[in-house]
Write an enzyme that holds these catalytic residues in place. Structure first.
Site, PDB file in Angstrom:
ATOM      1  N   TRP A 130       3.958   0.887   8.665  1.00  0.00           N
ATOM      2  CA  TRP A 130       4.258   1.623   7.439  1.00  0.00           C
ATOM      3  C   TRP A 130       3.023   2.420   7.040  1.00  0.00           C
ATOM      4  O   TRP A 130       1.910   1.879   7.026  1.00  0.00           O
ATOM      5  CB  TRP A 130       4.656   0.626   6.351  1.00  0.00           C
ATOM      6  CG  TRP A 130       4.987   1.212   5.018  1.00  0.00           C
ATOM      7  CD1 TRP A 130       5.760   2.306   4.771  1.00  0.00           C
ATOM      8  CD2 TRP A 130       4.562   0.716   3.742  1.00  0.00           C
ATOM      9  NE1 TRP A 130       5.847   2.523   3.420  1.00  0.00           N
ATOM     10  CE2 TRP A 130       5.120   1.567   2.766  1.00  0.00           C
ATOM     11  CE3 TRP A 130       3.769  -0.360   3.331  1.00  0.00           C
ATOM     12  CZ2 TRP A 130       4.917   1.375   1.395  1.00  0.00           C
ATOM     13  CZ3 TRP A 130       3.562  -0.561   1.987  1.00  0.00           C
ATOM     14  CH2 TRP A 130       4.127   0.294   1.038  1.00  0.00           C
ATOM     15  N   ASP A 211       3.401  -9.161   5.754  1.00  0.00           N
ATOM     16  CA  ASP A 211       4.151  -8.335   4.811  1.00  0.00           C
ATOM     17  C   ASP A 211       5.638  -8.637   5.019  1.00  0.00           C
ATOM     18  O   ASP A 211       6.182  -8.385   6.089  1.00  0.00           O
ATOM     19  CB  ASP A 211       3.863  -6.850   5.052  1.00  0.00           C
ATOM     20  CG  ASP A 211       4.443  -5.963   3.953  1.00  0.00           C
ATOM     21  OD1 ASP A 211       5.102  -6.482   3.034  1.00  0.00           O
ATOM     22  OD2 ASP A 211       4.230  -4.733   4.008  1.00  0.00           O
ATOM     23  N   LYS A 246      14.161  -4.429  -2.336  1.00  0.00           N
ATOM     24  CA  LYS A 246      15.335  -4.213  -1.501  1.00  0.00           C
ATOM     25  C   LYS A 246      16.378  -5.300  -1.700  1.00  0.00           C
ATOM     26  O   LYS A 246      17.548  -5.019  -1.951  1.00  0.00           O
ATOM     27  CB  LYS A 246      14.948  -4.153  -0.022  1.00  0.00           C
ATOM     28  CG  LYS A 246      14.441  -2.796   0.443  1.00  0.00           C
ATOM     29  CD  LYS A 246      13.033  -2.503  -0.027  1.00  0.00           C
ATOM     30  CE  LYS A 246      12.503  -1.193   0.525  1.00  0.00           C
ATOM     31  NZ  LYS A 246      11.144  -0.906   0.016  1.00  0.00           N
TER      32      LYS A 246
END
Length: 398
Positions: A130, A211, A246
């Site tokens: 990311w 993460d 999310k």
């Protein structure tokens, strides 16, 4: 005074999303930003979340500052979800958990903490990762390196090369890992690979920073946390950032957590104290509303059951969209370039399209992907899948 300051180039994902919003075409499709949309192309409001909010608003009270570490009920719920209700690390008081401003805030607070206590260490992230991972750790003062990860030829994992690279980096290096649903590639380690990797991290005294932004979007809430549970099982100290953006569809509430697993309860207490110091220096304390909603859902049995059901349905819809885009592209793409839509998992897939092809998709067809070729599968629905497939076929034919 500020004439020497150069223009900010912008975030590649957020800037592309802004361009999409300004695009006047009615048939445009946004597959760039990492947001889950429902079958109607809308950001869903989960029923469990709505019910929790209604209950909280019906009993509105004062809203004082939270402690620097956050809401206690929220922090306990985070620990139980991330590590498991019966985690030995939790039972022994070895986990220091902090409420943070989303997963990004967890990464930054963790980075600030690590820079203070491991000033000479360097950070290693997957290639690719990311985009904001590099930004967060470089802004905290770290040198950021990469280890091999994605195999462009197969659409899979360069596991042996990854292991070889991590085997020779200095002790106490910080290794950033994606727990599940790797962003941006959608390529994850299997359980045996996780066990082998974690054994290497332990033997070489490396410090993992996990993460976990997509728990529940891969193989389920428990399986998606396998790496975290295995690190605990193998006795490895580590950090883990998690997010509810999310899996609760609470993007704007910035609900996240940072947990540090230590060797004993005394270490955990000291670590938590220093983490709160990092919070004080950044934003003083976290907000109330989103944390109360998440805690309400996770600690109320009927709401928890409803939330898990809704999350499973979201995960299943992503799987159906993978099958749909695979079906619609089978006459235009073959081999690994086609199978990756099914073998990769989570919200993202690396399509293998070049930056030029992604640009032509946007300019000529109104289909927005990142220049890396990353597609947010969660942005697909029954109506736009044929549009996207036709656009990709047209770009590949040139």
């Amino acid at each position: 005074m500020f004439a020497h300051i150069e223009a900010f180039p912008g975030d590649p994902i957020l800037s592309l999303n802004e361009s999409f919003q300004q695009d006047p075409r009615t048939n445009k499709v946004n597959l760039s930003i990492g947001i889950y949309f429902d079958d109607d192309g809308r950001l869903p409001v989960m029923e469990a979340v709505a019910k929790a909010e209604a209950s909280l608003l019906a009993d509105m009270g004062p809203r004082p500052y939270l402690p620097m570490s956050g809401l206690v009920a929220y922090r306990n719920a985070v620990q139980a979800l991330v590590f498991g209700e019966d985690s030995p690390a939790r039972a022994e008081g070895r986990v220091a958990t902090l409420q943070t401003l989303g997963g990004s805030g967890a990464l930054r607070v963790g980075a600030d903490f690590l820079k203070r206590y491991y000033p000479e260490a360097q950070v290693w992230i997957s290639d690719p990762s990311w985009e904001n991972h590099r930004v967060v750790f470089e802004r905290a003062g770290f040198t950021v390196n990469t280890y091999p990860y994605y195999d462009e030829a197969t659409g899979g994992l360069k596991f042996d090369a990854m292991m070889d690279a991590l085997r020779v980096i200095p002790k106490r290096s910080i290794v950033l890992l994606h727990a599940c649903c790797h962003n941006p590639t959608g390529v994850d380690l299997d359980k045996d690979q996780w066990r082998r990797l974690i054994a290497l991290l332990k033997a070489n005294e490396l410090l993992p920073f996990v993460d976990m932004a997509y728990q529940g979007f891969g193989a389920g809430l428990e399986d998606d946390a396998f790496a975290v549970r295995e690190l605990v099982a193998q006795g490895v100290p580590f950090l883990v950032a998690n997010s509810f953006s999310k899996n609760f569809s609470l993007y704007g509430e910035r609900c996240g957590g940072l947990s540090v697993v230590c060797n004993n309860a005394t270490e955990a207490a000291n670590v938590l104290g220093q983490l709160t110091g990092a919070v004080r220096a950044n934003y003083s304390n976290p907000p109330t509303h989103g944390a109360r909603v998440v805690a309400k859902v996770l600690t109320t049995p009927e709401l928890r059951t409803l939330w898990e059901s809704e999350l499973a349905a979201m995960c299943a819809r992503i799987a159906r969209m993978r099958e749909a885009i695979h079906h619609n592209l089978r006459d235009h793409v073959s081999g690994e370039a086609l199978s990756r839509y099914l073998t990769q998992r989570g919200m993202f897939t690396y399509t293998g399209l070049s930056a030029d092809q992604a640009e032509r998709l946007r300019e000529e067809h109104g289909v927005y992907l990142l220049r890396s070729g990353r597609m947010c599968v969660a942005g697909l629905n029954e109506r736009n899948v044929p549009v996207v497939a036709k656009a990709i076929a047209a770009v590949l034919a040139r």
